[in-house]
Design a protein around this motif. Structure first.
Motif, mmCIF file in Angstrom:
data_model
loop_
_atom_site.group_PDB
_atom_site.id
_atom_site.type_symbol
_atom_site.label_atom_id
_atom_site.label_comp_id
_atom_site.label_asym_id
_atom_site.label_seq_id
_atom_site.Cartn_x
_atom_site.Cartn_y
_atom_site.Cartn_z
ATOM 1 N N GLU A 183 0.831 -1.213 0.000
ATOM 2 C CA GLU A 183 0.000 0.000 0.000
ATOM 3 C C GLU A 183 0.864 1.261 0.000
ATOM 4 N N LYS A 184 2.141 1.090 0.322
ATOM 5 C CA LYS A 184 3.055 2.239 0.403
ATOM 6 C C LYS A 184 3.733 2.478 -0.951
ATOM 7 N N ASP A 185 4.569 3.508 -1.012
ATOM 8 C CA ASP A 185 5.234 3.800 -2.284
ATOM 9 C C ASP A 185 6.312 2.753 -2.574
ATOM 10 N N SER A 186 6.832 2.794 -3.787
ATOM 11 C CA SER A 186 7.778 1.764 -4.237
ATOM 12 C C SER A 186 9.040 1.703 -3.389
ATOM 13 N N GLN A 187 9.515 2.862 -2.962
ATOM 14 C CA GLN A 187 10.744 2.873 -2.169
ATOM 15 C C GLN A 187 10.529 2.192 -0.817
ATOM 16 N N GLU A 188 9.389 2.464 -0.208
ATOM 17 C CA GLU A 188 9.058 1.829 1.074
ATOM 18 C C GLU A 188 8.862 0.321 0.887
ATOM 19 N N PHE A 189 8.200 -0.034 -0.205
ATOM 20 C CA PHE A 189 7.950 -1.454 -0.475
ATOM 21 C C PHE A 189 9.271 -2.199 -0.681
ATOM 22 N N LEU A 190 10.174 -1.586 -1.421
ATOM 23 C CA LEU A 190 11.491 -2.201 -1.652
ATOM 24 C C LEU A 190 12.239 -2.392 -0.335
ATOM 25 N N ARG A 191 12.222 -1.366 0.494
ATOM 26 C CA ARG A 191 12.904 -1.472 1.795
ATOM 27 C C ARG A 191 12.328 -2.629 2.613
ATOM 28 N N TYR A 192 11.018 -2.737 2.569
ATOM 29 C CA TYR A 192 10.344 -3.784 3.352
ATOM 30 C C TYR A 192 10.748 -5.185 2.878
ATOM 31 N N VAL A 193 10.618 -5.450 1.578
ATOM 32 C CA VAL A 193 10.872 -6.822 1.108
ATOM 33 C C VAL A 193 12.342 -7.216 1.269
ATOM 34 N N TYR A 194 13.242 -6.273 1.035
ATOM 35 C CA TYR A 194 14.669 -6.609 1.182
ATOM 36 C C TYR A 194 15.048 -6.812 2.652
ATOM 37 N N ARG A 195 14.329 -6.130 3.537
ATOM 38 C CA ARG A 195 14.623 -6.280 4.970
ATOM 39 C C ARG A 195 13.996 -7.556 5.538
ATOM 40 N N VAL A 196 12.720 -7.787 5.209
ATOM 41 C CA VAL A 196 11.975 -8.910 5.796
ATOM 42 C C VAL A 196 12.202 -10.218 5.030
ATOM 43 N N PHE A 197 12.330 -10.109 3.713
ATOM 44 C CA PHE A 197 12.536 -11.302 2.875
ATOM 45 C C PHE A 197 13.776 -11.112 1.994
ATOM 46 N N PRO A 198 14.951 -11.032 2.591
ATOM 47 C CA PRO A 198 16.157 -10.795 1.786
ATOM 48 C C PRO A 198 16.382 -11.908 0.761
ATOM 49 N N PRO A 199 16.829 -11.556 -0.441
ATOM 50 C CA PRO A 199 17.093 -12.586 -1.463
ATOM 51 C C PRO A 199 18.079 -13.633 -0.952
ATOM 52 N N LYS A 200 17.927 -14.848 -1.438
ATOM 53 C CA LYS A 200 18.792 -15.946 -0.984
ATOM 54 C C LYS A 200 20.228 -15.783 -1.484
ATOM 55 N N ASN A 201 20.359 -15.139 -2.632
ATOM 56 C CA ASN A 201 21.703 -14.851 -3.137
ATOM 57 C C ASN A 201 22.246 -13.638 -2.375
ATOM 58 N N LYS A 202 23.289 -13.843 -1.617
ATOM 59 C CA LYS A 202 23.833 -12.787 -0.755
ATOM 60 C C LYS A 202 24.313 -11.562 -1.537
#
Length: 224
Positions: A141-160
């Motif tokens: 529901e938030k803007d793209s920058q907030e959404f990006l911060r959220y997914v990378y923080r909570v669900f970081p990619p498996k490739n380090k």
């Protein structure tokens, strides 16, 4: 060899047109004629005629006997022989068209069956991800920058090595349109479900990746 194919073709036409119920004796007689054609072609190395005979066998197993795995064996072999005669092409030949169409149908059926199986499995996985899904939906529901911060923080990619660009990690930090677009593009690559190794990271991660990628893609497309 061509005579054997011709006899087999005549019997095949009778088999599918004249018989109200399947005449198994005739079906196997047709098979015998086509097999004879295959054997005879090998004696004189008539590759094209062998490919025709194999295609006919595949068609019979597909349309009459309904034995899919056997049909596929013959059709695949026919295709291999056709390709071995490159640069000659057989796209306008009936036997080649039959071959290609049946194999394409098999491929679609396989894909559809796999998709159906995965969708059922996916439904069960999603049920167990209620908390995670709510978090993703709320962040969406938030803007793209907030959404990006959220997914990378909570669900970081498996490739380090797949990380969110430094500046964007900071809350309140804003990037210009073109740069954000590139970051979203990279994020789609980082989370794309096709790159998920389910053996290593599990099916739950694949589902999460699908959900994240779906939302990232939508945001990226809105910026075009």
């Amino acid at each position: 060899a061509m005579q054997a194919i011709s006899i087999g073709d005549d019997l095949y036409e009778k088999l599918i047109k004249d018989e109200e119920s399947l005449n198994m004796d005739m079906a196997y007689e047709v098979i015998d004629w086509f097999k004879q054609a295959v054997i005879r072609t090998r004696e004189v190395t008539e590759v094209e005629i062998e490919a025709v005979a194999l295609s006919r066998l595949g068609r019979l197993y597909d349309q009459v006997l309904k034995i899919k795995y056997k049909a596929k064996e013959y059709l695949m072999r026919s295709m291999q022989l056709a390709h071995s005669m490159h640069p000659r092409t057989f796209n306008s030949e009936g036997w080649f068209k039959d071959c290609a169409e049946i194999l394409e149908r098999y491929q679609k059926e396989t894909v559809a069956a796999e998709e159906e199986k995965w969708n059922k499995e996916r439904e069960e996985i999603v049920k167990g991800l209620e908390k995670e899904m709510k978090g993703i939906e709320k962040a969406d529901e938030k803007d793209s920058q907030e959404f990006l911060r959220y997914v990378y923080r909570v669900f970081p990619p498996k490739n380090k090595e797949h990380k969110l660009e430094g500046g964007l990690k900071k809350k309140g930090f804003h990037v210009e349109h073109d740069k954000l677009k590139k970051i979203l593009q990279k994020a789609v690559v980082h989370y794309h479900p096709d790159k998920v190794d389910t053996e290593k990271h599990g099916k739950v991660w694949k589902v999460l990746s699908e959900e994240i990628t779906k939302r990232l893609t939508r945001r990226y497309e809105r910026m075009k």
